[in-house]
Write a protein that holds these residues in place. Structure first.
Motif, mmCIF file in Angstrom:
data_model
loop_
_atom_site.group_PDB
_atom_site.id
_atom_site.type_symbol
_atom_site.label_atom_id
_atom_site.label_comp_id
_atom_site.label_asym_id
_atom_site.label_seq_id
_atom_site.Cartn_x
_atom_site.Cartn_y
_atom_site.Cartn_z
ATOM 1 N N LEU A 1 0.806 -1.394 -0.077
ATOM 2 C CA LEU A 1 0.086 -0.065 -0.014
ATOM 3 C C LEU A 1 0.876 1.283 -0.107
ATOM 4 O O LEU A 1 0.459 2.227 -0.723
ATOM 5 N N GLY A 2 1.908 1.083 0.672
ATOM 6 C CA GLY A 2 2.760 2.327 0.697
ATOM 7 C C GLY A 2 3.506 2.850 -0.708
ATOM 8 O O GLY A 2 3.844 3.932 -0.704
ATOM 9 N N ASP A 3 3.621 1.828 -1.415
ATOM 10 C CA ASP A 3 4.038 1.978 -2.916
ATOM 11 C C ASP A 3 2.983 3.061 -3.574
ATOM 12 O O ASP A 3 3.817 3.523 -4.505
ATOM 13 N N LEU A 4 1.916 2.708 -3.358
ATOM 14 C CA LEU A 4 0.805 3.839 -3.662
ATOM 15 C C LEU A 4 0.944 5.021 -3.445
ATOM 16 O O LEU A 4 0.594 6.317 -3.917
ATOM 17 N N LEU A 5 1.354 5.374 -2.352
ATOM 18 C CA LEU A 5 1.934 6.691 -1.636
ATOM 19 C C LEU A 5 3.156 7.131 -2.238
ATOM 20 O O LEU A 5 3.254 8.590 -2.429
ATOM 21 N N ASP A 6 4.130 6.446 -2.182
ATOM 22 C CA ASP A 6 5.311 6.957 -2.702
ATOM 23 C C ASP A 6 6.251 5.823 -2.859
ATOM 24 O O ASP A 6 6.629 4.935 -2.098
ATOM 25 N N SER A 7 6.438 5.484 -4.217
ATOM 26 C CA SER A 7 7.238 4.545 -4.586
ATOM 27 C C SER A 7 8.649 4.489 -4.819
ATOM 28 O O SER A 7 9.418 3.689 -5.017
ATOM 29 N N GLY B 1 -2.111 1.750 12.133
ATOM 30 C CA GLY B 1 -0.709 1.037 12.155
ATOM 31 C C GLY B 1 -0.150 1.291 10.790
ATOM 32 O O GLY B 1 1.116 1.604 10.803
ATOM 33 N N PHE B 2 -0.799 1.580 9.779
ATOM 34 C CA PHE B 2 -0.322 1.943 8.468
ATOM 35 C C PHE B 2 0.029 3.276 8.421
ATOM 36 O O PHE B 2 1.340 3.558 8.007
ATOM 37 N N VAL B 3 -0.625 4.021 8.921
ATOM 38 C CA VAL B 3 -0.076 5.594 8.941
ATOM 39 C C VAL B 3 1.047 5.697 10.008
ATOM 40 O O VAL B 3 2.125 6.436 9.358
ATOM 41 N N ALA B 4 1.112 4.904 10.910
ATOM 42 C CA ALA B 4 2.173 5.048 11.831
ATOM 43 C C ALA B 4 3.480 4.534 11.060
ATOM 44 O O ALA B 4 4.575 5.052 11.300
ATOM 45 N N TYR B 5 3.423 3.378 10.295
ATOM 46 C CA TYR B 5 4.454 2.789 9.761
ATOM 47 C C TYR B 5 5.178 3.681 8.677
ATOM 48 O O TYR B 5 6.089 3.784 8.606
ATOM 49 N N GLN B 6 4.186 4.229 8.062
ATOM 50 C CA GLN B 6 4.570 4.843 6.740
ATOM 51 C C GLN B 6 5.335 6.372 7.233
ATOM 52 O O GLN B 6 6.258 6.656 6.535
ATOM 53 N N LEU B 7 4.460 7.203 8.027
ATOM 54 C CA LEU B 7 4.929 8.315 8.403
ATOM 55 C C LEU B 7 5.977 8.476 9.454
ATOM 56 O O LEU B 7 6.529 9.651 9.574
ATOM 57 N N TRP B 8 6.302 7.458 10.130
ATOM 58 C CA TRP B 8 6.864 7.505 11.480
ATOM 59 C C TRP B 8 8.031 6.470 11.370
ATOM 60 O O TRP B 8 9.201 6.617 11.421
ATOM 61 N N HIS C 1 12.610 9.375 -2.432
ATOM 62 C CA HIS C 1 11.154 9.459 -1.601
ATOM 63 C C HIS C 1 10.894 10.897 -1.568
ATOM 64 O O HIS C 1 11.448 11.847 -1.188
ATOM 65 N N ARG C 2 9.419 11.112 -1.665
ATOM 66 C CA ARG C 2 8.926 12.477 -1.478
ATOM 67 C C ARG C 2 8.092 12.450 -0.169
ATOM 68 O O ARG C 2 7.860 13.523 0.508
ATOM 69 N N THR C 3 7.418 11.299 0.341
ATOM 70 C CA THR C 3 6.565 11.255 1.279
ATOM 71 C C THR C 3 7.058 10.448 2.616
ATOM 72 O O THR C 3 6.907 10.844 3.608
ATOM 73 N N THR C 4 7.759 9.203 2.040
ATOM 74 C CA THR C 4 8.045 8.400 3.244
ATOM 75 C C THR C 4 9.463 8.226 3.109
ATOM 76 O O THR C 4 10.379 8.750 2.549
ATOM 77 N N TYR C 5 10.021 7.315 4.257
ATOM 78 C CA TYR C 5 11.541 6.824 4.126
ATOM 79 C C TYR C 5 12.255 8.222 4.317
ATOM 80 O O TYR C 5 13.372 8.428 3.434
ATOM 81 N N GLY C 6 11.943 9.029 5.229
ATOM 82 C CA GLY C 6 12.819 10.292 5.439
ATOM 83 C C GLY C 6 12.366 11.640 4.487
ATOM 84 O O GLY C 6 12.700 12.471 4.739
ATOM 85 N N ALA C 7 11.602 11.216 3.347
ATOM 86 C CA ALA C 7 11.206 12.165 2.325
ATOM 87 C C ALA C 7 12.464 12.972 1.907
ATOM 88 O O ALA C 7 12.259 14.143 2.088
ATOM 89 N N THR D 1 19.785 15.226 -12.668
ATOM 90 C CA THR D 1 18.379 15.197 -12.794
ATOM 91 C C THR D 1 18.023 14.541 -11.487
ATOM 92 O O THR D 1 18.177 13.422 -11.494
ATOM 93 N N LEU D 2 17.232 15.129 -10.885
ATOM 94 C CA LEU D 2 16.539 14.614 -9.699
ATOM 95 C C LEU D 2 14.984 14.053 -9.834
ATOM 96 O O LEU D 2 14.258 15.164 -10.526
ATOM 97 N N THR D 3 14.848 12.979 -9.489
ATOM 98 C CA THR D 3 13.078 12.561 -9.804
ATOM 99 C C THR D 3 12.672 12.136 -8.388
ATOM 100 O O THR D 3 13.268 11.748 -7.561
ATOM 101 N N THR D 4 11.339 12.434 -8.117
ATOM 102 C CA THR D 4 10.962 12.075 -7.363
ATOM 103 C C THR D 4 9.124 11.903 -7.642
ATOM 104 O O THR D 4 8.714 12.214 -8.721
ATOM 105 N N CYS D 5 8.461 11.438 -6.537
ATOM 106 C CA CYS D 5 7.083 11.180 -6.913
ATOM 107 C C CYS D 5 6.234 12.150 -6.817
ATOM 108 O O CYS D 5 6.486 13.486 -6.067
#
Lengths: 50, 250
Positions: A38-44, B25-32, B152-158, B218-222
């Motif tokens: 699901l996370g890949d849909l947010l940011d892959s 859990g999903f939100v906490a996992y992705q954003l934290w 990454h733009r949102t997760t993994y430290g963005a 060239t920098l690329t992100t979501c």
């Protein structure tokens, strides 16, 4: 609910605990895997053409 | 109420409770949690970067400038006799050996968006969890052509969370074993430019990674945030650094 499910596991307590640990680990792995998918849909990762 | 109805209501209640727990859990996992993972990886990578700089093999190679193709519009007359014109001095370019996938090889700094992260080789999922990744097959930063780095733009430290805030002329510094290469953000090409001046393409638009004359980063992100539907692209041109004089005459 969890206690009831635990008591439904057949066998002596040691076997029940072992089965419960395995099931919990498997569930946890499935949950984390689903979070990744699901996370890949947010940011892959932002790569192009991958 | 009948026991069957009570059981159905209770079952529905528990389903929603577990669904809520799952989503929280999903939100906490992705954003934290993913940020924690990347922060830990970045600490380890940054600690090993100086060692990499000291160990990596740097060699001098002759630089062959890219000559644009196309028909010539001028005619020159070459005299039949006389000594041949002197050979131009070979221009020497510094080049470092490529790293293994997943290894740190550079530090990227963008003061305009307060970014300072370690870059790894590779853009596989496990590489990008560590930090921005260099697309294999494209030149390394500081080399002629088009060096592509994704993040990454949102997760993994963005790490590339604020890439959309960059303006034309903003500087991007990339420190490698050769030294610090400085790039300046350039205007988005017309074919991908949006109304707000950003370059947005589909994830399959490989033209953004194609070789270019000079030296480019060239920098690329979501794009947009919280979606991997499209890609935001930032093009920057080398303006100074160890190879800049040879490549762009800076």
């Amino acid at each position: 609910m969890l206690k009831r499910a635990f008591l439904r596991i057949p066998g002596p307590p040691a076997v029940r605990v072992a089965v419960a640990v395995v099931v919990a680990f498997a569930l946890f792995s499935v949950v984390i895997w689903s979070y990744e998918v699901l996370g890949d849909l947010l940011d892959s990762g932002g790569a192009v053409g991958q | 109420m009948r026991p069957k109805t009570i059981r159905a209501i209770r079952g529905t209640g528990w389903t929603f409770i577990w669904l809520g727990v799952y989503l929280l859990g999903f939100v906490a996992y992705q954003l934290w949690f993913t940020n924690l993972l990347t922060a830990r990886e970045q600490s380890a990578l940054a600690a090993g970067l100086d060692e990499h700089f000291a160990e990596v093999v740097v060699e001098e190679v002759e630089y062959e400038p890219v000559i644009p193709s196309g028909p010539s519009t001028t005619t020159t007359t070459v005299p039949d006799t006389g000594p041949p014109p002197p050979e131009p001095e070979p221009r020497i370019l510094l080049q470092e050996a490529a790293s293994e996938e997943g290894e740190a090889f550079a530090q990227i700094r963008i003061p305009a968006v307060d970014l300072d992260v370690t870059v790894v080789e590779g853009v596989r999922r496990r590489d990008l969890k560590k930090g921005p990744g260099h697309l294999p097959g494209t030149p390394l930063p500081g080399q002629p052509g088009n060096a592509v780095v994704s993040g990454h733009r949102t997760t993994y430290g963005a790490p590339f969370g604020d890439l959309g805030d960059l303006a034309i002329g903003d500087l991007i510094e990339v420190e490698t074993a050769l030294g610090t290469h400085v790039y300046a953000v350039r205007e988005a090409p017309e074919r991908c430019r949006t109304d707000d001046g950003l370059c947005v393409v589909a994830p399959t638009d490989l033209w953004v990674t194609e070789p270019r004359e000079g030296a480019w980063l060239t920098l690329t992100t979501c794009h947009p945030r919280f979606s991997s539907r499209q890609r935001l692209i930032v093009f920057a041109e080398l303006v100074s650094g160890p190879n800049a004089e040879v490549i762009v005459g800076a």
